[in-house]
Write an enzyme that holds these catalytic residues in place. Sequence first.
Site, PDB file in Angstrom:
ATOM      1  N   CYS A  46       0.822  -1.208   0.000  1.00 40.57           N
ATOM      2  CA  CYS A  46       0.000   0.000   0.000  1.00 40.57           C
ATOM      3  C   CYS A  46       0.863   1.268   0.000  1.00 40.57           C
ATOM      4  O   CYS A  46       1.507   1.559  -0.993  1.00 40.57           O
ATOM      5  CB  CYS A  46      -0.986  -0.033   1.158  1.00 40.57           C
ATOM      6  SG  CYS A  46      -2.436   1.018   0.881  1.00 40.57           S
ATOM      7  N   GLN A  63       3.769   2.694  -2.719  1.00 46.44           N
ATOM      8  CA  GLN A  63       3.852   4.033  -3.309  1.00 46.44           C
ATOM      9  C   GLN A  63       5.197   4.699  -3.014  1.00 46.44           C
ATOM     10  O   GLN A  63       5.793   5.349  -3.883  1.00 46.44           O
ATOM     11  CB  GLN A  63       2.701   4.888  -2.778  1.00 46.44           C
ATOM     12  CG  GLN A  63       1.325   4.381  -3.190  1.00 46.44           C
ATOM     13  CD  GLN A  63       0.210   4.986  -2.371  1.00 46.44           C
ATOM     14  OE1 GLN A  63       0.409   5.933  -1.597  1.00 46.44           O
ATOM     15  NE2 GLN A  63      -0.994   4.441  -2.518  1.00 46.44           N
ATOM     16  N   HIS A  90      -3.967  -5.319  -0.079  1.00 45.26           N
ATOM     17  CA  HIS A  90      -3.657  -5.857   1.250  1.00 45.26           C
ATOM     18  C   HIS A  90      -3.780  -7.378   1.270  1.00 45.26           C
ATOM     19  O   HIS A  90      -4.870  -7.916   1.492  1.00 45.26           O
ATOM     20  CB  HIS A  90      -4.598  -5.249   2.297  1.00 45.26           C
ATOM     21  CG  HIS A  90      -4.227  -3.867   2.696  1.00 45.26           C
ATOM     22  ND1 HIS A  90      -3.432  -3.583   3.785  1.00 45.26           N
ATOM     23  CD2 HIS A  90      -4.521  -2.679   2.126  1.00 45.26           C
ATOM     24  CE1 HIS A  90      -3.261  -2.278   3.879  1.00 45.26           C
ATOM     25  NE2 HIS A  90      -3.912  -1.705   2.875  1.00 45.26           N
ATOM     26  N   GLU A  94      -2.821  -9.463   3.514  1.00 44.06           N
ATOM     27  CA  GLU A  94      -3.079  -9.999   4.857  1.00 44.06           C
ATOM     28  C   GLU A  94      -4.558 -10.006   5.207  1.00 44.06           C
ATOM     29  O   GLU A  94      -4.975 -10.711   6.134  1.00 44.06           O
ATOM     30  CB  GLU A  94      -2.301  -9.180   5.891  1.00 44.06           C
ATOM     31  CG  GLU A  94      -2.974  -7.915   6.394  1.00 44.06           C
ATOM     32  CD  GLU A  94      -3.124  -6.806   5.355  1.00 44.06           C
ATOM     33  OE1 GLU A  94      -3.986  -5.926   5.533  1.00 44.06           O
ATOM     34  OE2 GLU A  94      -2.371  -6.819   4.361  1.00 44.06           O
TER      35      GLU A  94
END
Length: 352
Positions: free
Chosen positions: A244, A248, A328, A330
């Site tokens: 995430c 970036q 994500h 997880e």
Amino acid sequence: MRGCLVLENGQKFYGQLLMDEPAVGEVVFNTGMTGYEETFTDPSYAGQIITMTYPLIGNYGTLKDIQQADRPYAAGFILSELCDRPSNWQNEGTLASFIMTHRIPCLYGVDTRAITRAIRSHGVMKGVIVPEHMADADVQSLLATPLETLLVKQVTPKSVRKMGDGRFHVAVMDFGAKANILKSLVKNDCRLTVFPAYTKAEEVLAVNPDGIFLSNGPGDPQDLPEVIAEVKKLIGKKPIFGICLGHQLLGLSVGAKSRKLAFGHRGANHPVKDVKTGRVYITSQNHGYVIDEATLPSDAIVTHVNLHDNTLEGFAYPKYNFFCVQYHPEASPGPTDNLYLFEQFVSMMEGK
């Protein structure tokens, strides 16, 4: 008490307030049908007012073990129906009690799909949650309040901490890491040294980790020039995995550009394609910015793309021994489809 969401374009949406405290933030929407407690405690939502598109929220109550941070960092919550009689064998209390305990403004009984349509039409925008009787002049004063930009400072830990006792030593740069990310690393035979976001690269490398992990976090990555400068010093020194905001920051660190999406990707049902295999994964996402694929260095490899809008969802840079994804893994909406990324990170640390 009656309350109102007022958007900066003048649109108003009425409902009921849990408390009479106002909220100011960027109004976004999340399309997840479950996972509201994980969403509300995700540090990446710092400074935002979260609109849940699914109509019934709170129906399975709350459970401390699934919370992603010590408290919610969001500015406010907007719900259609707030369930006050949850049913779940693990339930520890109502969502309303959780929200009121943490003093987060919440407007419920609202047409959240109308709010979502407004955001989809006009893009994310500033908004305020206020009591219905608040004077227009006071509402406009709140709307004129500048939004905080250094959100990572609100959510990053204040000191170094340790987790796990696994074989691989991972230095974590914590920009607002979700608890499940750290737990996933520990489950994959890692022991963690978790550093605050603004830690110098020299201090991170001084613990001689086997690998470095760059976490998720809130806000615009371009607001973090000091962090980007340190990430540049880490690249090429150790295997690196980013998720995430970490994705970036790695993109900006190698010269790519980021841009803001009109209304972002937030939910647990976003299809992402693995470019190499052609396989499509169902992913959980929470981001308002993306790295522009066209600006990546020519020797970087695009690994994943979003099938909703073809934006970049992952890239690797073999020359510097790192890879990263925008979504994500997880959060496991698959439920276990994307956990291979943690195994891939371990393989890199093994030198495979």
